[in-house]
Design a protein around this motif. Sequence first.
Motif, PDB file in Angstrom:
ATOM      1  N   SER A  65      33.238  33.049  29.960  1.00  0.00           N
ATOM      2  CA  SER A  65      34.270  33.520  28.329  1.00  0.00           C
ATOM      3  C   SER A  65      35.542  33.612  29.044  1.00  0.00           C
ATOM      4  CB  SER A  65      32.854  34.880  27.950  1.00  0.00           C
ATOM      5  OG  SER A  65      33.356  36.043  28.828  1.00  0.00           O
ATOM      6  N   ILE A  66      36.153  33.787  28.099  1.00  0.00           N
ATOM      7  CA  ILE A  66      37.691  33.996  27.395  1.00  0.00           C
ATOM      8  C   ILE A  66      37.888  35.475  27.787  1.00  0.00           C
ATOM      9  CG2 ILE A  66      37.323  34.641  24.871  1.00  0.00           C
ATOM     10  CD1 ILE A  66      40.520  32.212  27.583  1.00  0.00           C
ATOM     11  N   GLU A  67      36.597  36.670  27.588  1.00  0.00           N
ATOM     12  CA  GLU A  67      37.094  38.137  27.669  1.00  0.00           C
ATOM     13  C   GLU A  67      36.951  38.629  29.239  1.00  0.00           C
ATOM     14  OE1 GLU A  67      35.740  37.426  23.833  1.00  0.00           O
ATOM     15  OE2 GLU A  67      34.761  36.489  25.554  1.00  0.00           O
ATOM     16  N   MET A  68      36.363  36.930  30.007  1.00  0.00           N
ATOM     17  CA  MET A  68      35.251  37.426  31.209  1.00  0.00           C
ATOM     18  C   MET A  68      37.000  37.072  32.189  1.00  0.00           C
ATOM     19  SD  MET A  68      32.249  36.221  34.076  1.00  0.00           S
ATOM     20  CE  MET A  68      31.138  36.504  32.715  1.00  0.00           C
ATOM     21  N   LEU A  69      37.298  36.261  31.892  1.00  0.00           N
ATOM     22  CA  LEU A  69      38.776  35.125  32.005  1.00  0.00           C
ATOM     23  C   LEU A  69      39.774  36.175  31.773  1.00  0.00           C
ATOM     24  CD1 LEU A  69      39.737  33.317  34.312  1.00  0.00           C
ATOM     25  CD2 LEU A  69      40.392  32.626  31.384  1.00  0.00           C
ATOM     26  N   ILE A  70      39.616  36.661  30.954  1.00  0.00           N
ATOM     27  CA  ILE A  70      40.805  37.780  30.791  1.00  0.00           C
ATOM     28  C   ILE A  70      41.347  39.204  31.921  1.00  0.00           C
ATOM     29  CG2 ILE A  70      41.860  39.572  29.465  1.00  0.00           C
ATOM     30  CD1 ILE A  70      41.511  37.441  27.283  1.00  0.00           C
ATOM     31  N   ALA A  71      39.768  39.263  32.264  1.00  0.00           N
ATOM     32  CA  ALA A  71      39.174  40.912  32.449  1.00  0.00           C
ATOM     33  C   ALA A  71      39.906  40.666  34.516  1.00  0.00           C
ATOM     34  CB  ALA A  71      38.130  41.702  32.459  1.00  0.00           C
ATOM     35  N   ALA A  72      39.159  39.349  34.746  1.00  0.00           N
ATOM     36  CA  ALA A  72      40.003  38.667  36.166  1.00  0.00           C
ATOM     37  C   ALA A  72      40.849  39.355  36.331  1.00  0.00           C
ATOM     38  CB  ALA A  72      38.996  37.621  36.227  1.00  0.00           C
ATOM     39  N   ARG A  73      41.823  38.030  35.404  1.00  0.00           N
ATOM     40  CA  ARG A  73      42.999  37.720  35.487  1.00  0.00           C
ATOM     41  C   ARG A  73      43.827  39.490  35.399  1.00  0.00           C
ATOM     42  NH1 ARG A  73      46.601  33.782  36.692  1.00  0.00           N
ATOM     43  NH2 ARG A  73      47.966  33.806  35.506  1.00  0.00           N
ATOM     44  N   THR A  74      43.687  40.472  34.974  1.00  0.00           N
ATOM     45  CA  THR A  74      43.935  41.669  35.262  1.00  0.00           C
ATOM     46  C   THR A  74      43.870  41.953  36.597  1.00  0.00           C
ATOM     47  OG1 THR A  74      43.466  42.394  33.000  1.00  0.00           O
ATOM     48  CG2 THR A  74      43.834  43.648  34.247  1.00  0.00           C
ATOM     49  N   VAL A  75      43.094  42.064  37.033  1.00  0.00           N
ATOM     50  CA  VAL A  75      42.981  42.602  38.626  1.00  0.00           C
ATOM     51  C   VAL A  75      43.738  41.594  39.502  1.00  0.00           C
ATOM     52  CG1 VAL A  75      41.052  41.960  40.400  1.00  0.00           C
ATOM     53  CG2 VAL A  75      40.460  42.907  38.588  1.00  0.00           C
ATOM     54  N   GLN A  76      43.688  39.752  39.274  1.00  0.00           N
ATOM     55  CA  GLN A  76      44.185  38.947  39.873  1.00  0.00           C
ATOM     56  C   GLN A  76      45.667  39.516  39.805  1.00  0.00           C
ATOM     57  OE1 GLN A  76      44.774  35.365  38.417  1.00  0.00           O
ATOM     58  NE2 GLN A  76      44.151  34.791  40.100  1.00  0.00           N
ATOM     59  N   GLY A  77      46.000  40.144  38.609  1.00  0.00           N
ATOM     60  CA  GLY A  77      47.956  40.791  38.858  1.00  0.00           C
ATOM     61  C   GLY A  77      47.707  41.852  39.351  1.00  0.00           C
ATOM     62  N   LEU A  78      46.833  42.714  39.318  1.00  0.00           N
ATOM     63  CA  LEU A  78      46.655  44.149  40.183  1.00  0.00           C
ATOM     64  C   LEU A  78      47.279  43.676  41.596  1.00  0.00           C
ATOM     65  CD1 LEU A  78      44.364  46.254  38.857  1.00  0.00           C
ATOM     66  CD2 LEU A  78      46.539  46.776  38.306  1.00  0.00           C
ATOM     67  N   GLY A  79      46.636  42.886  42.228  1.00  0.00           N
ATOM     68  CA  GLY A  79      47.026  42.225  43.619  1.00  0.00           C
ATOM     69  C   GLY A  79      48.163  41.830  43.880  1.00  0.00           C
ATOM     70  N   ALA A  80      48.634  40.704  42.899  1.00  0.00           N
ATOM     71  CA  ALA A  80      49.813  40.324  42.982  1.00  0.00           C
ATOM     72  C   ALA A  80      50.315  41.193  43.172  1.00  0.00           C
ATOM     73  CB  ALA A  80      50.258  39.399  41.880  1.00  0.00           C
ATOM     74  N   SER A  81      51.095  42.785  42.203  1.00  0.00           N
ATOM     75  CA  SER A  81      51.799  43.461  42.264  1.00  0.00           C
ATOM     76  C   SER A  81      51.999  44.303  43.131  1.00  0.00           C
ATOM     77  CB  SER A  81      51.494  45.161  40.749  1.00  0.00           C
ATOM     78  OG  SER A  81      50.359  45.186  41.807  1.00  0.00           O
ATOM     79  N   LEU A  82      50.368  44.302  44.075  1.00  0.00           N
ATOM     80  CA  LEU A  82      50.695  44.737  45.818  1.00  0.00           C
ATOM     81  C   LEU A  82      51.797  44.148  46.642  1.00  0.00           C
ATOM     82  CD1 LEU A  82      47.311  45.911  45.311  1.00  0.00           C
ATOM     83  CD2 LEU A  82      49.109  47.521  45.645  1.00  0.00           C
ATOM     84  N   LEU A  83      51.101  43.016  46.586  1.00  0.00           N
ATOM     85  CA  LEU A  83      51.781  41.665  47.150  1.00  0.00           C
ATOM     86  C   LEU A  83      53.489  42.002  47.570  1.00  0.00           C
ATOM     87  CD1 LEU A  83      50.179  38.987  48.654  1.00  0.00           C
ATOM     88  CD2 LEU A  83      52.682  38.251  47.536  1.00  0.00           C
ATOM     89  N   THR A  84      53.899  41.184  46.289  1.00  0.00           N
ATOM     90  CA  THR A  84      55.280  40.809  45.809  1.00  0.00           C
ATOM     91  C   THR A  84      56.063  42.008  46.386  1.00  0.00           C
ATOM     92  OG1 THR A  84      54.521  39.415  43.938  1.00  0.00           O
ATOM     93  CG2 THR A  84      56.536  40.115  44.212  1.00  0.00           C
ATOM     94  N   PRO A  85      56.669  43.167  45.974  1.00  0.00           N
ATOM     95  CA  PRO A  85      57.220  43.540  46.596  1.00  0.00           C
ATOM     96  C   PRO A  85      57.802  43.877  47.915  1.00  0.00           C
ATOM     97  CG  PRO A  85      56.481  44.924  45.456  1.00  0.00           C
ATOM     98  CD  PRO A  85      55.725  44.130  45.602  1.00  0.00           C
ATOM     99  N   GLN A  86      56.891  43.359  48.898  1.00  0.00           N
ATOM    100  CA  GLN A  86      56.320  43.699  50.389  1.00  0.00           C
ATOM    101  C   GLN A  86      57.171  42.333  51.063  1.00  0.00           C
ATOM    102  OE1 GLN A  86      55.549  46.579  49.674  1.00  0.00           O
ATOM    103  NE2 GLN A  86      54.223  46.106  48.803  1.00  0.00           N
ATOM    104  N   THR A  87      57.280  41.651  50.186  1.00  0.00           N
ATOM    105  CA  THR A  87      58.496  40.059  50.588  1.00  0.00           C
ATOM    106  C   THR A  87      59.862  40.487  50.426  1.00  0.00           C
ATOM    107  OG1 THR A  87      58.232  39.274  48.418  1.00  0.00           O
ATOM    108  CG2 THR A  87      56.650  38.614  50.016  1.00  0.00           C
TER     109      THR A  87
END
Length: 508
Positions: free
Chosen positions: A107-129
């Motif tokens: 569902s679109i709601e599930m996809l939006i929720a999953a993308r939110t968690v994905q964004g949290l992972g990306a925010s942890l990773l990016t500044p380290q580079t």
Amino acid sequence: MIGDPPGLSSHVTSPKSAWPALWALVVGFFMILVDTTIVSVANPRIMKGLDADINAVIWVTSAYLLAYAVPLLVTGRLGDRFGPKRIYLIGLVVFTLASAWCGASTSIEMLIAARTVQGLGASLLTPQTMAVITRTFPPQSRGQAMSLWGATAAVATLVGPILGGFLVDGLGWQWIFFVNVPVGVVGFVLAWRLVPHLETHPHRFDLPGVGLWAVGMFALVFGIQEGQSHQWGQLWGPITIWAVIGFGIVVLAVFVWWQKVSTGEPLLPLALFRVRNFALGNLAIGMVGLAVTANSLPLVFYYQLVLGFSPTRAALQLVPMALLSGALAPLVGRLVDRYPARYLATFGLATMALAMGWYALWLVPDESLWWRLLLPSALMGLGGAFTWSPIGVTATRDLSPRNAGAGSGVYNSVRQVGSVLGSAAIAALMQAQLAALLPGGGQAASAAEASGQLPPLLRAGFAQAMANSMLLPAAAALVGAVVAACFAISGGERGRPDVPAVSGAGVH
């Protein structure tokens, strides 16, 4: 605890040892940046597959960008506190698992929720580079290292839609997320083996600041993106869209005030903005984030819904961008170490603005003229090549190693704030233009879901709406060019030297 394998030193002592570490980090960085734009080409198919409208499907991108941007002020500091390697690996695991969840969404709601968690992972990773670049490469060779970082950002942003087109047509939209799983595993192994520990620094975290920043950003982005859906009027009871936007602005103002008066360690080190090039570099990269994100959405909808292109064919229209940007990146890296970044970045951003304005003139409902749109695509690639690396080098050049994590977090956060505001603003502008130029306005999305291409009577109006929307990213790139023209030639000339280390009380 995540640590180094036996035999790896806890400190990087030479540029030679830094390059393998940087290449390992680039794998994950490339993957998360691809996911910033890969969804754009799949939006029409996601709309059809999950029975969503245009506004809902754009939230798939906005939720990712918002969850990516908000924590960046903290995650850069986490790398300082616990080590860039540990935080990078944790972020990579979160991102990879969330990618599998995105692909499995029903569902679109599930996809939006999953993308939110994905964004949290990306925010942890990016500044380290970026922190690894600043802390391991000497200033005289940092331009080449930053050119790799900048090339990765530029190419990933452009490759995302192209890769997405092939995956959507060949395997289905779910595979734009499933493909991250094997890449994430490879990236984890490389980082585990090649990235050493760096010195850590104690930090205290400003939890009230985190709350103010998150609430303010969410209210602002929600209000902007949902404004057109509610005719910029009433939202819930007496609460209007403008009240939500105003609330977000007030909360963000309180956040800045809190950063100034708090006696603890600030979440947003305002002292860093006394460094002229850091302040200007952040403003410029914010404009780049807004322009690049806002640029892709009108183009993808135009190619697929007006011209009837498949996702793959729509993505191939962006090939000149990717080729030129990638081919010129090494040259620009060498130029950054020899010539003032001010001239390079100003040229790059002005060229991007010109390309977007060119697109706005040529988005017409005539499929026979598709070939000429390859020209502004190539011009975009030229501009992008001269944009990322010069701005990144300028923003971080005058920061000390101790401030690298804080500076990297702020820089990446501003870039992502630009992206999420670009996503929200372009969604609102596209909907407003469609309402003004199409019979029935927002019903165009329903027609697209049913047929995969708009009915002939709607194509001219839809094309004009997308063309008008392209003026937003063009204006952002032009503002960025003006900012870049104000860069100081070097920190020791007209900019200020680095401020004292950002930690503890008294630094505001």
